[in-house]
Scaffold this motif. Sequence first.
Motif, PDB file in Angstrom:
ATOM      1  N   ALA A  50     -20.075 -15.701 -52.362  1.00 36.37           N
ATOM      2  CA  ALA A  50     -19.695 -14.359 -51.896  1.00 36.37           C
ATOM      3  C   ALA A  50     -20.280 -13.299 -52.829  1.00 36.37           C
ATOM      4  CB  ALA A  50     -18.177 -14.228 -51.838  1.00 36.37           C
ATOM      5  N   TYR A  51     -20.215 -13.572 -54.131  1.00 33.00           N
ATOM      6  CA  TYR A  51     -20.766 -12.612 -55.092  1.00 33.00           C
ATOM      7  C   TYR A  51     -22.270 -12.481 -54.949  1.00 33.00           C
ATOM      8  CZ  TYR A  51     -16.535 -11.900 -57.802  1.00 33.00           C
ATOM      9  OH  TYR A  51     -15.291 -11.529 -58.213  1.00 33.00           O
ATOM     10  N   HIS A  52     -22.943 -13.605 -54.819  1.00 32.15           N
ATOM     11  CA  HIS A  52     -24.402 -13.541 -54.735  1.00 32.15           C
ATOM     12  C   HIS A  52     -24.815 -12.785 -53.484  1.00 32.15           C
ATOM     13  CE1 HIS A  52     -24.105 -17.434 -57.247  1.00 32.15           C
ATOM     14  NE2 HIS A  52     -23.962 -16.352 -57.976  1.00 32.15           N
ATOM     15  N   ARG A  53     -24.097 -13.031 -52.412  1.00 34.20           N
ATOM     16  CA  ARG A  53     -24.458 -12.338 -51.165  1.00 34.20           C
ATOM     17  C   ARG A  53     -24.169 -10.840 -51.281  1.00 34.20           C
ATOM     18  NH1 ARG A  53     -21.355 -14.714 -46.699  1.00 34.20           N
ATOM     19  NH2 ARG A  53     -22.535 -13.269 -45.438  1.00 34.20           N
ATOM     20  N   SER A  54     -23.036 -10.487 -51.858  1.00 33.72           N
ATOM     21  CA  SER A  54     -22.707  -9.056 -51.995  1.00 33.72           C
ATOM     22  C   SER A  54     -23.737  -8.356 -52.863  1.00 33.72           C
ATOM     23  CB  SER A  54     -21.353  -8.846 -52.666  1.00 33.72           C
ATOM     24  OG  SER A  54     -20.358  -9.418 -51.899  1.00 33.72           O
ATOM     25  N   HIS A  55     -24.090  -9.018 -53.956  1.00 32.66           N
ATOM     26  CA  HIS A  55     -24.996  -8.391 -54.914  1.00 32.66           C
ATOM     27  C   HIS A  55     -26.367  -8.165 -54.271  1.00 32.66           C
ATOM     28  CE1 HIS A  55     -24.812  -7.242 -59.089  1.00 32.66           C
ATOM     29  NE2 HIS A  55     -25.995  -7.763 -59.349  1.00 32.66           N
ATOM     30  N   LEU A  56     -26.848  -9.179 -53.587  1.00 25.02           N
ATOM     31  CA  LEU A  56     -28.144  -9.030 -52.909  1.00 25.02           C
ATOM     32  C   LEU A  56     -28.043  -8.006 -51.787  1.00 25.02           C
ATOM     33  CD1 LEU A  56     -29.277 -12.790 -52.847  1.00 25.02           C
ATOM     34  CD2 LEU A  56     -30.342 -10.950 -54.153  1.00 25.02           C
ATOM     35  N   THR A  57     -26.922  -7.981 -51.103  1.00 20.91           N
ATOM     36  CA  THR A  57     -26.731  -6.988 -50.042  1.00 20.91           C
ATOM     37  C   THR A  57     -26.797  -5.582 -50.606  1.00 20.91           C
ATOM     38  OG1 THR A  57     -25.285  -8.489 -48.839  1.00 20.91           O
ATOM     39  CG2 THR A  57     -25.170  -6.187 -48.215  1.00 20.91           C
ATOM     40  N   ARG A  58     -26.170  -5.396 -51.762  1.00 21.11           N
ATOM     41  CA  ARG A  58     -26.165  -4.066 -52.362  1.00 21.11           C
ATOM     42  C   ARG A  58     -27.575  -3.652 -52.771  1.00 21.11           C
ATOM     43  NH1 ARG A  58     -21.020  -6.032 -54.945  1.00 21.11           N
ATOM     44  NH2 ARG A  58     -19.405  -4.830 -53.898  1.00 21.11           N
ATOM     45  N   HIS A  59     -28.377  -4.607 -53.178  1.00 20.09           N
ATOM     46  CA  HIS A  59     -29.743  -4.284 -53.598  1.00 20.09           C
ATOM     47  C   HIS A  59     -30.667  -4.072 -52.395  1.00 20.09           C
ATOM     48  CE1 HIS A  59     -33.396  -4.442 -56.133  1.00 20.09           C
ATOM     49  NE2 HIS A  59     -33.911  -5.124 -55.145  1.00 20.09           N
ATOM     50  N   TYR A  60     -30.633  -4.992 -51.437  1.00 21.01           N
ATOM     51  CA  TYR A  60     -31.600  -4.927 -50.339  1.00 21.01           C
ATOM     52  C   TYR A  60     -31.105  -4.156 -49.132  1.00 21.01           C
ATOM     53  CZ  TYR A  60     -34.259  -8.229 -53.025  1.00 21.01           C
ATOM     54  OH  TYR A  60     -34.973  -8.818 -54.031  1.00 21.01           O
ATOM     55  N   LYS A  61     -29.798  -3.894 -49.051  1.00 15.25           N
ATOM     56  CA  LYS A  61     -29.202  -3.247 -47.881  1.00 15.25           C
ATOM     57  C   LYS A  61     -29.537  -4.014 -46.607  1.00 15.25           C
ATOM     58  CE  LYS A  61     -28.518   0.183 -50.854  1.00 15.25           C
ATOM     59  NZ  LYS A  61     -27.360   0.085 -51.733  1.00 15.25           N
ATOM     60  N   GLU A  62     -29.566  -5.309 -46.714  1.00 16.64           N
ATOM     61  CA  GLU A  62     -29.866  -6.174 -45.580  1.00 16.64           C
ATOM     62  C   GLU A  62     -28.796  -7.259 -45.520  1.00 16.64           C
ATOM     63  OE1 GLU A  62     -32.866  -6.414 -43.445  1.00 16.64           O
ATOM     64  OE2 GLU A  62     -32.999  -4.344 -44.099  1.00 16.64           O
ATOM     65  N   PRO A  63     -28.549  -7.831 -44.332  1.00 10.88           N
ATOM     66  CA  PRO A  63     -27.600  -8.947 -44.278  1.00 10.88           C
ATOM     67  C   PRO A  63     -28.183 -10.121 -45.058  1.00 10.88           C
ATOM     68  CG  PRO A  63     -28.219  -8.205 -42.050  1.00 10.88           C
ATOM     69  CD  PRO A  63     -29.123  -7.504 -43.021  1.00 10.88           C
ATOM     70  N   ILE A  64     -27.410 -10.704 -45.939  1.00  9.84           N
ATOM     71  CA  ILE A  64     -27.879 -11.843 -46.724  1.00  9.84           C
ATOM     72  C   ILE A  64     -27.104 -13.069 -46.267  1.00  9.84           C
ATOM     73  CG2 ILE A  64     -28.142 -12.818 -49.030  1.00  9.84           C
ATOM     74  CD1 ILE A  64     -29.743 -10.244 -48.734  1.00  9.84           C
ATOM     75  N   MET A  65     -27.798 -14.016 -45.696  1.00 10.44           N
ATOM     76  CA  MET A  65     -27.131 -15.187 -45.155  1.00 10.44           C
ATOM     77  C   MET A  65     -27.174 -16.333 -46.150  1.00 10.44           C
ATOM     78  SD  MET A  65     -25.942 -14.427 -42.358  1.00 10.44           S
ATOM     79  CE  MET A  65     -25.805 -12.692 -42.651  1.00 10.44           C
ATOM     80  N   ALA A  66     -26.053 -16.968 -46.329  1.00  9.40           N
ATOM     81  CA  ALA A  66     -26.015 -18.181 -47.146  1.00  9.40           C
ATOM     82  C   ALA A  66     -24.691 -18.864 -46.847  1.00  9.40           C
ATOM     83  CB  ALA A  66     -26.112 -17.859 -48.627  1.00  9.40           C
TER      84      ALA A  66
END
Lengths: 457, 447
Positions: A50-66
Motif C-alpha cells: 500500500a505504501y509503495h503504491r501510494s508513494h509512486l502514485t504521489r510521484h507519477y499521478k498515475e494509477p499504480i497497480m500491484a
Amino acid sequence: MLNMTPKEIFERKALRINPAKTCQPIGALYASLGIHNCLPHSHGSQGCCAYHRSHLTRHYKEPIMASTSSFTEGSSVFGGGANLRQALKTIFQVYDPEIVAVHTTCLSETIGDDLPSLIKKAREDGIIPEGKFVIHTNTPSYVGSHVTGFSNMTAAMVKYFAKKNGASKDTINVVPGYVEPSDMREIKRLVGQMGIKYILFPDTSDVLDSPQRARFSMYPKGGVKIEDLKDTGSSKITLSLGKFASEGAATLLDQMCEVPYKVLDLPIGIAATDRFIEALIEVTGKEPPESITDERGRVVDIMTDMLQYFHGKKVAVFGDPDQVISMTEFLVHLGMKPVHIVTGTPGKYFERRIKEIVKGVVDNPNVKAFGDLFLLHQWIKNEPVDLLIGNTYGKYIARAEDIPFVRFGFPILDRIGHSYFPTVGYRGAMRLLEKMLDALLDRQDRDAPDSKFELVM
Amino acid sequence: MNGVVLKERTGQVYEKGAGPFKLQCNLDSLPGAVSQRACVFCGSRVVLYPITDALHLIHGPIGCAVYTWDIRGALSSDRELHRFSFSTDLREKDVIFGGEKKLEAALLELIERYNPEAAFVYSTCIVGIIGDDIGAVCKRVSKKTGIKCIPVQSEGFKGNKRAGYEAACRALINLIGDGDIEGISPFSVNILGDFNLAGEIWIIKDYYRRMGIEVVSTITGDGRVKDISRAHGAKLNVVQCSGATLALAKMMKEKYGIPYIRVSYFGVDDMADALYRVADFFKDRQIMENTKALINDELNKLYPALKEFRRELAGKRAAIYVGGAFKAFSLIKAFRLLGMKVVLVGSQTGTKEDYEELEAITDPGTIIVDDSNPLELSEFLKEKKVDIFVGGVKERPIAYKLGIGFCDHNHERKEALEGFIGMYNFAKEVYSTVMSPVWRFVPRKEG
Ligand code: SF4
Ligand code: SF4
C-alpha cells in the motif's frame, strides 16, 4: 519551527534522520511496471505494498497497480508459500496479466521464503497458466536502497528471459536506469533517430504517462515485450546507463549470453549525453543525424547565454547516485561549484566518482554515499550554497536556509508534470538549464531593492 | 455488476434492494488482490503522528519511515517535531544480531538532542520477527532520561489498519493521568479522533469556545503531551469519526469513568447535531443558548451560499470510497444537501454496524462495498455514470483516467472540510471539480 537541524556535526551511528533513499521493493515495483502487461506482486504484508503504491502514485499521478501476498501472523510463522499460491491463482483468474513480477519485502526475506522453488511448484501444479510468466527478485530493504531494488528487478528480467537465440545481431540493448518515463521516451527517440535497432528495458513510457482515454486500464500499452527480453541475449552489445541502477543487468547478460557491455553515466547534462551518443556511434558505426547535432548546438547556445549567471555559484545536490553523478558533472561544466553532494544509497564508487568530477573545481567537497538529509542540512549550515538540487524532501532545507531550489529526481510529491519532461539528453539539458536559471533569477528579482530591480537581465 | 467482482469477494459487495442485506467485512484481504489497504503500523502511525512535541522513532528498515514521513497535512500551532523522519534504518547485521542496542542508542541520542515531551517507538514487521523487545528498551531509556518512552506494538502483519488504531490507543493511554487536573472547568471536553488536517481542529475548537466549553486536550490533531496528560480531567470525550480513537475513549471510560459520545463534524446536520449533543450533555442553559446562537449564526451565513452550488449540482451522481465508514455517513448527507445522488459507497475498514447503517441510509440501487480494488471500482464508476468520486490517494488517478471529477476527503485534503465552513468548502470543491471545463476534452465516454 521546522528548522531543527543543529549546525555542529556530530557522529551518528545508530540513527538515520530524514533519509535520502527508500527501500528496495518500490524500485523493483517501478521496474516491473516497465514490462508490457505485467502485474508487479509484493510478497509480504499488505502494508508495504500500500505504501509503495501510494508513494509512486504521489510521484507519477498515475494509477499504480500491484498485488500483495497479504501476509498475516500465520504466514510469518509458517512461511508465505500458501499465500503466494493463492495470490497467483487470484491474479491470473482476475487480473489476467501476461507476466507477474514478484519482489520480496523485509518480512518475507527475513522468514526466508524460497521463491524459486515456490514458483516452480506453482508452475508444476498448473497454478501458472500456459503461456504466462512469473519472475522474481529478492529485495530485502535492509540492504541497498530503492535503486538496488530497481537494479535487481531489471537483472531478473535478464535472468528469466535472455537467450542466445540468434535473433538479431545488429540490435543493441539499452538499460535506461531509474529514470522517468519521459526520460525513457527521450532515450528511445535519440537511439531511434540514429537509425539504430534497440531493445530498451525496462520501459515505463506509455505505462506511467499514459494519455487520458476515459477508461481505466490495468495494463496501459507501454512496456518492454517478453519477446524482446528474450532477444536481449542475442544483441550486439548492452549499453547500461547508470552504474548503480543498470550495471547488474548488463553483467548478467554478459555472463549468461556473452553479450558485451559498456556502463555509461546517465546522459544528464551535455558531456554525459555526448558520451552516450559517441558510444552509440562507436558500437554501431552510425552517425547522428543533423537534428541531433542541432539539438546539441542549441544547448551550447543556451549555456553561453547563461554562463555569467551560473559562474562560481555554490550548489548542493542530493538524490539517487546515478542522477547525482551526472548532475554534478553538468554543474561543473556550467562553471558552478558543487560543494555538498549526498546520496542515500550505499556504495563507495559514488564518493570516488564525485571526487574525480569536482577535482580542481572544489577543494574539499563534502561527499557522502549512504548519507541523509540531516547531514546535508548541517553541511549547508556550515557552508551556505546558492542553489539546492534534489527531490521534494529538499524543500525543508530550502525553506529553513532560504535557498533557491530545483526539484530533480525521485520522488517529487509536491509538483505536477515532471514525469512528462525528460532531464536526459540534450532536450533534458535545456530543461534543466531553464529550471536552474529561473530559480536563481526569480530569487534575484525577489531580493532586489527597487533601485536594483531590472527589466532586462 | 458481478462481472468484475472476485468470486471470493462477492460477500463484500452488495447492491441495495437486491435481496436481503448481508455484507462481510473486516476480513483479511485475499492474497493476490490489488487491495487498497494498509497495515497495523500505518494505522498507529497515522493516529499518533500529529502529536507535535513527541519524538516519533521508527524501529525498522528505512521504507516504513520514509513512507510515513510528513505525508499528511496535520498542522501544528507551534512545535513541529512530528514532521521529521527518525529511523533506526535496520541493516542486515541488525536483522541477524538484533537491533535493541541500536534502538537504545538512537533513542538516547534523539532525546538528548531534541528534549521531547515524550517518545513513541514504533515496531515494524521485521522487529516482530527478529524479536527485539522494544518495551524493555523503552523502559530502560525512560528510567535513564526521565522522558516517557512508549512502545507502539505495530508490527504490520498483525492485522489491518484498524488494529493499528488500537495499538495507538494502547500507547496513548500511557500518557494520560499524569497531569494536574486542578482548575479544569466543569464544562470541559477532549476532542478525540481529529487530526487537524488543513487546520480543522482550530475551527472546531473555536465552536467549543463560543459555546463556553473548555477543550482540555486534542487527541491527536495539534496534540501536546502535557495537554494529553491532563485529559482525564475532562468531563466528556467527544470522538470524531468511527475508528481511530474509539478504543481510547472506551479505555478512558473504564479507567476514569469519563463518558464519550461519537460525532461527526462533516456536513451541516452532523455538525449541528454534534454541538447540540455536547450542549445537551452539560445541561446548562447558558451553554445551550450559546450553542443555538452559534448554529443559527453559521447557518444564516452558509445556506445562501450553498443555494448557488445546489442549483447547478442537483441531480449529479457521486461515488464514495473512504477509509472509515463513519465519514461516509456524513458524506452521503452532504451530497443530499447539494441535491446530488450517491450511487456507490464503500470503505476500507467498515464494521458490520457501519455497513448496516449505510444500507439504511442509501437509496435503492446504491452499491455498497468493503475493501474494494481498482478494477471493481472503475467498473462501478462507469456503470453508475458517476460525476465525482470521493476517495484517497490511490483513487485519484483512477477517477481521472476515467474522465471523472475527484475530491480528496482523506489525508491529502488541502481545504478544511469540517464544520459549517467545511460544508461550504466541500461544496465549492465539488462544484469546481464537477463543473470544470476540462471534462469537455475527455474523449467520448464508451458504452
Ligand atoms: S513492513 Fe510491516 S510495518 Fe512496515 S509498511 Fe510493511 S506491513 Fe507495514
Ligand atoms: S518493511 Fe521493508 S519493504 Fe516494507 S516498507 Fe518497510 S522497508 Fe519497505
